[in-house]
Write an enzyme that holds these catalytic residues in place. Sequence first.
Site, short mmCIF file in Angstrom:
data_model
loop_
_atom_site.label_atom_id
_atom_site.label_comp_id
_atom_site.label_asym_id
_atom_site.label_seq_id
_atom_site.Cartn_x
_atom_site.Cartn_y
_atom_site.Cartn_z
N GLY A 90 0.00 -19.30 -29.31
CA GLY A 90 1.44 -19.28 -29.51
C GLY A 90 2.03 -20.64 -29.15
CB ILE A 93 3.69 -29.93 -31.29
CG1 ILE A 93 2.54 -30.93 -31.41
CG2 ILE A 93 4.98 -30.59 -30.81
CD1 ILE A 93 2.69 -31.89 -32.57
CB THR A 94 1.63 -29.15 -26.09
OG1 THR A 94 1.90 -29.69 -24.79
CG2 THR A 94 0.19 -28.66 -26.15
CE1 TYR A 95 -2.02 -37.18 -25.11
CE2 TYR A 95 -1.09 -36.65 -22.97
CZ TYR A 95 -1.96 -37.39 -23.75
OH TYR A 95 -2.77 -38.31 -23.15
CG PHE A 175 -2.44 -23.45 -16.88
CD1 PHE A 175 -2.78 -24.58 -16.16
CD2 PHE A 175 -3.14 -22.26 -16.63
CE1 PHE A 175 -3.78 -24.55 -15.20
CE2 PHE A 175 -4.15 -22.22 -15.67
CZ PHE A 175 -4.47 -23.36 -14.95
CB ALA A 176 -1.58 -28.45 -20.44
CB CYS A 192 7.40 -27.03 -26.27
SG CYS A 192 6.07 -27.28 -25.09
#
Length: 233
Positions: A90, A93-95, A175-176, A192
């Site tokens: 879900g 976008i993330t890095y 999680f990051a 996000c």
Amino acid sequence: MNKQVQIQDLGLKDYKDTWDYQEELFQNILNLKSQNRKNEHAIQSTPNYLLFVEHPHVYTLGKSGDLAHLLLNEEQLAQKNARFYKINRGGDITYHGPGQIVGYPILDLDNFFTDIHKYLRFLEDVIIKTIADYGLKGERSEGETGVWLDVGTPFARKICAMGVRASRWVTMHGFALNVNTNLGYFDHIIPCGIRGKAVASLNVELGVEKVDEEEVKQKIVHYFKELFEAEFV
């Protein structure tokens, strides 16, 4: 109910290789659950895992994400030595990159509780408690999964992103937490999908060059064990 969780620290590992490994563990648990339903007289307990990993520079887009939130083309990605993947979690976008602690809990929630909302809140609580040990007040931002600092102010910034996938109460992704992260890489996305929101890293917030990542992992494990009433092996 098997509350044992196997910890695996994968070190620095390519995102796609790690994703494939997650899928393998995830599918094995689903297959075992399917076998248990067919043979109720010989039920086998399902395993649980917590994977720690650090990825080379990579951008990932969740299944409901908007590709327009990636602000780099293929040539620019190559110049940044970064990769891009559309994935099945879900979120938007993330890095991910060096200096970031990524945690992938692959759990059979039938072993704990069958409530995805509670699961996400527990993951947030693990991080909130972890960064509290460093004097930071982590918070939730309404409607935005993850852990934030200074919510409700013009200085709100996200220190930990989250995105999960679940099927038949089995979870993957996770999680990051930005610990010693080069935040410049976030300039190339709309994190996000939320415009005008900044990001944070633990070392920057503490005003130090480097935070001990192994110590942070130990704290995460401690609070994960406490909240999920888990036993680590």
